[in-house]
Write a protein that holds these residues in place. Structure first.
Motif, PDB file in Angstrom:
ATOM      1  N   TYR A   1      30.878  29.290  51.769  1.00  0.00           N
ATOM      2  CA  TYR A   1      32.037  29.677  51.406  1.00  0.00           C
ATOM      3  C   TYR A   1      32.194  30.016  50.091  1.00  0.00           C
ATOM      4  N   ALA A   2      31.459  29.212  49.122  1.00  0.00           N
ATOM      5  CA  ALA A   2      31.474  29.518  47.681  1.00  0.00           C
ATOM      6  C   ALA A   2      30.854  30.746  47.411  1.00  0.00           C
ATOM      7  N   ALA A   3      29.959  31.016  48.023  1.00  0.00           N
ATOM      8  CA  ALA A   3      28.929  32.233  47.799  1.00  0.00           C
ATOM      9  C   ALA A   3      29.975  33.593  48.196  1.00  0.00           C
TER      10      ALA A   3
ATOM     11  N   GLU B   1      33.204  38.154  46.487  1.00  0.00           N
ATOM     12  CA  GLU B   1      34.358  39.041  46.289  1.00  0.00           C
ATOM     13  C   GLU B   1      34.672  39.194  45.121  1.00  0.00           C
ATOM     14  N   GLY B   2      34.695  38.135  44.366  1.00  0.00           N
ATOM     15  CA  GLY B   2      34.929  38.347  42.840  1.00  0.00           C
ATOM     16  C   GLY B   2      34.051  39.127  42.122  1.00  0.00           C
TER      17      GLY B   2
ATOM     18  N   ASP C   1      32.513  40.891  55.197  1.00  0.00           N
ATOM     19  CA  ASP C   1      32.105  40.270  56.608  1.00  0.00           C
ATOM     20  C   ASP C   1      30.600  40.964  56.745  1.00  0.00           C
ATOM     21  N   GLU C   2      29.834  40.419  57.617  1.00  0.00           N
ATOM     22  CA  GLU C   2      28.686  40.846  58.076  1.00  0.00           C
ATOM     23  C   GLU C   2      28.401  42.091  58.557  1.00  0.00           C
ATOM     24  N   PHE C   3      29.503  42.714  58.856  1.00  0.00           N
ATOM     25  CA  PHE C   3      29.250  43.918  59.619  1.00  0.00           C
ATOM     26  C   PHE C   3      29.936  44.855  58.430  1.00  0.00           C
TER      27      PHE C   3
ATOM     28  N   SER D   1      37.910  45.349  49.902  1.00  0.00           N
ATOM     29  CA  SER D   1      38.629  46.659  49.581  1.00  0.00           C
ATOM     30  C   SER D   1      40.516  46.511  49.295  1.00  0.00           C
ATOM     31  N   THR D   2      40.690  45.630  50.253  1.00  0.00           N
ATOM     32  CA  THR D   2      42.047  45.394  49.999  1.00  0.00           C
ATOM     33  C   THR D   2      42.620  44.628  48.899  1.00  0.00           C
TER      34      THR D   2
END
Length: 198
Positions: A4-6, A11-12, A143-145, A152-153
């Protein structure tokens, strides 16, 4: 680093990349549009973009911009009556061709309101009809897909967080003015204390 840290880091990093890649000219144009606007600003979008539009609306309100969320389905059933000449309508759409939005962008243009498109597709329908296009594109969703509107949001929200912060500085937005707009909650308590102590 745990999983989860990754994800937080990934995202950052996308937001950092946006800050480095976004067009300075387009960013400045958007900033000046909001800075000089003396009319109303409307934000609209569908799905997750609608959630981003609502958050941006709130942020702009807090810093003194008269912004309103324009629901696309209400817009085409009379809600467009609130849009007047000289207003600014900001369309948020990742692909830029969402039919719920393209069904009324021409109406906005005929009302002589300024159209701003926030999209990753500068060749889209909304972009082609806009007075200003700000490209907001991330390399990968979280997400993986690579499908879920996550990064993006956040990128769109981050864009307007930066805009609002600069507007506060440029307009000499004081803590007293902040308190008038935001008198409640933890923020209101802190502002009231600061204002009393100034």
């Amino acid at each position: 680093m745990n999983n989860y840290a990754a994800l937080f880091q990934a995202e950052g990093e996308e937001i950092i990349k946006l800050g480095q890649s976004i067009s300075e000219e387009d960013f400045t144009h958007l900033l000046k549009t909001l800075e000089k606007n003396t009319n109303n600003v409307f934000l609209t979008g569908c799905g997750t973009s609608a959630m981003a539009a609502r958050k941006v609306t709130h942020t702009l309100n807090v810093v003194g911009i008269s912004a309103f969320y324009l629901n696309p389905s209400d817009a085409v059933h009379g809600g467009l009556g609130q849009v007047k000449k000289g207003d600014t309508v900001i369309f948020i759409s990742k692909g830029g061709s969402t039919k719920e939005l393209t069904s009324f962008d021409q109406n906005v243009k005929e009302k002589q309101a300024k159209i701003v498109a926030i999209t990753e597709n500068v060749d889209s329908v909304l972009a082609k009809n806009a007075d200003l296009v700000v490209k907001v594109k991330v390399e990968k969703e979280l997400d993986e897909f690579n499908m879920l509107a996550t990064t993006s949001t956040l990128a769109v929200i981050s864009l307007f967080d930066v805009i609002a912060t600069i507007l506060m500085k440029d307009e000499n937005f004081t803590k007293k003015a902040f308190l008038l707009n935001h008198p409640s909650g933890k923020v209101g308590q802190r502002l009231a204390k600061d204002v009393r102590n100034d």
